[in-house]
Design a protein around this motif. Structure first.
Motif, PDB file in Angstrom:
ATOM      1  N   CYS A   1      36.113 -52.777  -9.496  1.00 50.35           N
ATOM      2  CA  CYS A   1      37.141 -52.982 -10.386  1.00 50.35           C
ATOM      3  C   CYS A   1      38.488 -53.197  -9.718  1.00 50.35           C
ATOM      4  CB  CYS A   1      37.112 -51.767 -11.154  1.00 50.35           C
ATOM      5  SG  CYS A   1      38.484 -51.984 -12.430  1.00 50.35           S
TER       6      CYS A   1
ATOM      7  N   ASN B   1      41.393 -53.255 -11.238  1.00 51.95           N
ATOM      8  CA  ASN B   1      42.414 -53.157 -12.228  1.00 51.95           C
ATOM      9  C   ASN B   1      43.491 -52.044 -11.818  1.00 51.95           C
ATOM     10  OD1 ASN B   1      42.083 -55.139 -14.191  1.00 51.95           O
ATOM     11  ND2 ASN B   1      40.334 -54.125 -14.781  1.00 51.95           N
ATOM     12  N   PHE B   2      42.801 -51.028 -11.201  1.00 51.95           N
ATOM     13  CA  PHE B   2      43.975 -49.933 -10.833  1.00 51.95           C
ATOM     14  C   PHE B   2      44.495 -49.130 -11.668  1.00 51.95           C
ATOM     15  CE2 PHE B   2      42.756 -52.066  -6.791  1.00 51.95           C
ATOM     16  CZ  PHE B   2      42.488 -50.999  -6.235  1.00 51.95           C
ATOM     17  N   CYS B   3      44.039 -48.915 -13.238  1.00 52.92           N
ATOM     18  CA  CYS B   3      44.442 -48.018 -14.171  1.00 52.92           C
ATOM     19  C   CYS B   3      45.038 -46.683 -13.374  1.00 52.92           C
ATOM     20  CB  CYS B   3      43.363 -47.845 -15.135  1.00 52.92           C
ATOM     21  SG  CYS B   3      42.934 -49.300 -15.990  1.00 52.92           S
TER      22      CYS B   3
ATOM     23  N   TYR C   1      45.215 -43.654 -13.832  1.00 50.83           N
ATOM     24  CA  TYR C   1      44.277 -42.326 -13.811  1.00 50.83           C
ATOM     25  C   TYR C   1      42.766 -42.664 -13.215  1.00 50.83           C
ATOM     26  CZ  TYR C   1      42.492 -45.383 -17.604  1.00 50.83           C
ATOM     27  OH  TYR C   1      42.257 -46.396 -18.110  1.00 50.83           O
ATOM     28  N   CYS C   2      42.359 -43.652 -12.793  1.00 45.11           N
ATOM     29  CA  CYS C   2      40.905 -44.077 -12.755  1.00 45.11           C
ATOM     30  C   CYS C   2      40.537 -43.954 -11.253  1.00 45.11           C
ATOM     31  CB  CYS C   2      40.654 -45.456 -13.376  1.00 45.11           C
ATOM     32  SG  CYS C   2      38.915 -45.362 -13.458  1.00 45.11           S
TER      33      CYS C   2
ATOM     34  N   VAL D   1      37.517 -45.561 -10.467  1.00 43.59           N
ATOM     35  CA  VAL D   1      36.607 -46.235 -10.057  1.00 43.59           C
ATOM     36  C   VAL D   1      36.915 -47.258  -9.120  1.00 43.59           C
ATOM     37  CG1 VAL D   1      35.245 -48.091 -11.214  1.00 43.59           C
ATOM     38  CG2 VAL D   1      35.506 -45.903 -12.346  1.00 43.59           C
ATOM     39  N   PRO D   2      38.202 -47.993  -9.059  1.00 47.49           N
ATOM     40  CA  PRO D   2      38.400 -48.873  -7.721  1.00 47.49           C
ATOM     41  C   PRO D   2      38.166 -48.298  -6.364  1.00 47.49           C
ATOM     42  CG  PRO D   2      39.937 -48.880  -9.644  1.00 47.49           C
ATOM     43  CD  PRO D   2      39.437 -47.758  -9.977  1.00 47.49           C
TER      44      PRO D   2
ATOM     45  N   GLN E   1      32.408 -53.136 -14.996  1.00 42.52           N
ATOM     46  CA  GLN E   1      33.607 -52.557 -15.201  1.00 42.52           C
ATOM     47  C   GLN E   1      34.613 -53.297 -16.077  1.00 42.52           C
ATOM     48  OE1 GLN E   1      33.725 -49.409 -14.831  1.00 42.52           O
ATOM     49  NE2 GLN E   1      32.171 -49.262 -13.101  1.00 42.52           N
TER      50      GLN E   1
ATOM     51  N   ARG F   1      47.867 -50.457 -17.924  1.00 38.17           N
ATOM     52  CA  ARG F   1      46.804 -51.014 -18.742  1.00 38.17           C
ATOM     53  C   ARG F   1      47.171 -52.500 -18.774  1.00 38.17           C
ATOM     54  NH1 ARG F   1      41.799 -49.750 -18.759  1.00 38.17           N
ATOM     55  NH2 ARG F   1      41.661 -50.449 -20.957  1.00 38.17           N
TER      56      ARG F   1
HETATM   57 FE1  SF4 Z   1      38.792 -50.127 -14.056  1.00 36.03          FE
HETATM   58 FE2  SF4 Z   1      37.981 -49.259 -16.329  1.00 36.03          FE
HETATM   59 FE3  SF4 Z   1      38.875 -47.796 -14.270  1.00 36.03          FE
HETATM   60 FE4  SF4 Z   1      40.743 -49.328 -15.410  1.00 36.03          FE
HETATM   61  S1  SF4 Z   1      39.782 -47.344 -16.725  1.00 36.03           S
HETATM   62  S2  SF4 Z   1      40.452 -48.820 -13.374  1.00 36.03           S
HETATM   63  S3  SF4 Z   1      39.382 -50.945 -15.831  1.00 36.03           S
HETATM   64  S4  SF4 Z   1      37.113 -48.729 -14.287  1.00 36.03           S
END
Ligand code: SF4
Ligand code: 5AD
Length: 472
Positions: free
Chosen positions: A191, A193-195, A197-198, A200-201, A235, A311
């Motif tokens: 991913c 996007n680097f939201c 809070y997240c 995942v990236p 993602q 976002r």
């Molecule tokens: Fe990526 Fe989804 Fe996490 Fe946003 S919430 S950083 S889109 S995985």
């Protein structure tokens, strides 16, 4: 900087090398006259479940059978999730409990892999505090399980293989899926996007798309094996194809997947609202095989919070997109994700999330209390609301949504829906269950011969989470 395709794709020789290790492991157990059993536990999202299907595929080819309890296993493997603290704590708890089992059964191999291992302090903690863990590897080295397992079998030493990387794509690995009717197909990984809070990236690396041909080959293979439905996973599926040598959009990929005979239903997740565009809406509306279902995570109803979350859309643009897709696909099933208690969230912000739920009337939501993920920007913010208030808000949110979900499901009573039967009920041998095109779970009377077929079902009763019906 754009990485070259060569840097992203794991060379096929390396995959072949893993297959050689698979054969060595198989010979090892046959030589000892052992039928090894593996117990695999998955935490987290569909991507992780799909990864576990690959782990299971490699192990099955190496001669492993599978069991449902740690006690019976020769290999225990946890595929972990890092998205919230709760999932991490469970893994620590489980690993702690395995200490005694390992003492009783020293030949038992215990492994931990997946997203948690991509966080250095977490991997370090496992390494130091859980000496009975033999195998530690991350998301970028998943395909190396055979080599790592072979090493443990031979040296009886622990084996750690972690890579800090933007991530790879490993094609042509074995796979052993859970279901026989509907299958996950990952179309991209990572991913960008680097939201705020997240995690995942940071744990899954940068966005990278599989070649469309590789995806289509997999879907054709699934059709040949009798699968009727595919769920395309990424993602942020709307970013699909941006990194390919010949860029191809997600809508184009969907059209190609629609062309595969035998596959009757296509679903996908997840769409990021900022990238969910008209082209995709039009493709969804035009292609009968694409299910009238959309998961569009909004996360919050207040613009101030959406901005702090990075976002990159507003409540208004989100609502516009919802109105548009609903006008194009009447009867669309719409679901979302909500985070309660983001650090900057005030009572007024939260009230806007509640009002958004009432305005949109989602079919269902996945709601989460904000969990501080170290290394993310949001982890550095001071909390506005107390834990107590956040929990109260979370309960209020569920109450509001459960009412809406129940009302929407009630409106299905008396309707006839086309249901793809996916499997037998776990509790009643005379019942089967499946999903409507919109993805709602339906339980109905029926035998196993119905599995894999599309049936017309009259809905007779509704609950918040599922429907009951009679096959016509
Ligand atoms: Fe990526 Fe989804 Fe996490 Fe946003 S919430 S950083 S889109 S995985
Ligand atoms: N805390 C709580 N929920 C989170 N999610 C992602 N990161 C966090 C976090 N730190 C939720 C988002 C996302 C879903 C998969 O998990 O709602 O859409």
């Amino acid at each position: 900087m754009k990485r070259s395709r060569q840097d992203v794709l794991i060379p096929q020789e390396q995959i072949e090398k893993q297959k050689e290790y698979i054969q060595k492991i198989k010979a090892h157990y046959i030589g000892q006259d052992i039928q090894p059993l593996a117990f695999l536990v998955t935490y987290g999202c569909q991507q992780n479940e799909n990864d576990t299907e690959r782990l299971r595929g490699m192990l099955a080819e190496a001669g492993f059978g599978f069991c449902d309890s740690a006690e019976d296993a020769d290999l225990i493997l946890y595929n972990t999730c890092a998205i919230r603290d709760h999932a991490e704590q469970k893994v620590y708890g489980n690993l702690g409990a395995l200490k005694r089992l390992k003492r009783r059964k020293p030949e038992l191999i215990i492994g931990v892999c997946g997203c948690m291992m991509q966080q250095k302090p977490v991997a370090e903690r496992i390494r130091q505090r859980y000496p009975h863990v033999d195998l530690i590897f991350g998301t970028h080295t998943l395909y190396q399980l055979p080599e790592l397992l072979w090493q443990v079998l031979n040296t009886h030493d622990r084996c750690v293989r972690l890579l800090d990387s933007d991530g790879y794509i490993a094609e042509n690995m074995p796979i052993r899926r859970v279901g026989s009717v509907t299958a996950y197909v990952s179309i991209m990984y990572g991913c960008n996007n680097f939201c705020s809070y997240c995690i995942v990236p940071y744990v899954r690396g940068r966005e990278r798309s599989r070649d469309p041909e590789a995806i289509l080959r997999e879907v054709r293979q699934l059709a040949q094996e009798g699968y009727k439905e595919v769920m395309l996973l990424g993602q942020n599926v709307n970013s699909y194809g941006k990194d390919l040598a010949e860029p191809l959009g997600f809508a184009d990929l969907l059209e190609r997947v629609c062309g595969v005979d035998g596959i009757e239903r296509i679903r996908f997740m997840t769409s990021h609202p900022k990238d969910f565009n008209e082209k995709l809406m039009e493709t969804m509306a035009a292609q009968p095989k694409i299910c009238n279902q959309l998961h569009l995570p909004v996360q919050a109803g207040s613009n101030a919070v959406l901005e702090a979350m990075n976002r990159r859309y507003t409540r208004e643009t989100y609502l516009d997109k919802v109105a548009k897709i609903r006008s194009m696909i009447p009867g669309l099933t719409l679901t979302t994700d909500i985070i309660v208690g983001f650090p900057t969230e005030t009572e007024e912000d939260f009230a806007q999330t509640l009002s958004l739920l009432q305005e949109v009337r989602f079919d269902s939501i996945y709601s989460f209390i904000f969990s501080k993920r170290s290394g993310t920007p949001a982890a550095k913010l001071d909390m506005t609301l107390s834990d107590e208030v956040i929990h109260e808000n979370f309960d209020r949110l569920l109450e509001v949504q459960n009412d809406i979900s129940r009302q929407i499901n009630d409106s299905y009573i008396g309707r006839t829906e086309e249901v793809l039967v996916e499997g037998q009920s776990k509790t009643d041998a005379n019942m089967v269950s499946g999903r409507t095109e919109g993805g709602k779970i339906v339980h109905m009377q029926g035998g196993s011969e119905r599995i894999g077929t599309l049936v017309k079902v009259k809905i007779t009763a509704a609950k918040t989470w599922f429907l009951t019906g009679e096959i016509i």
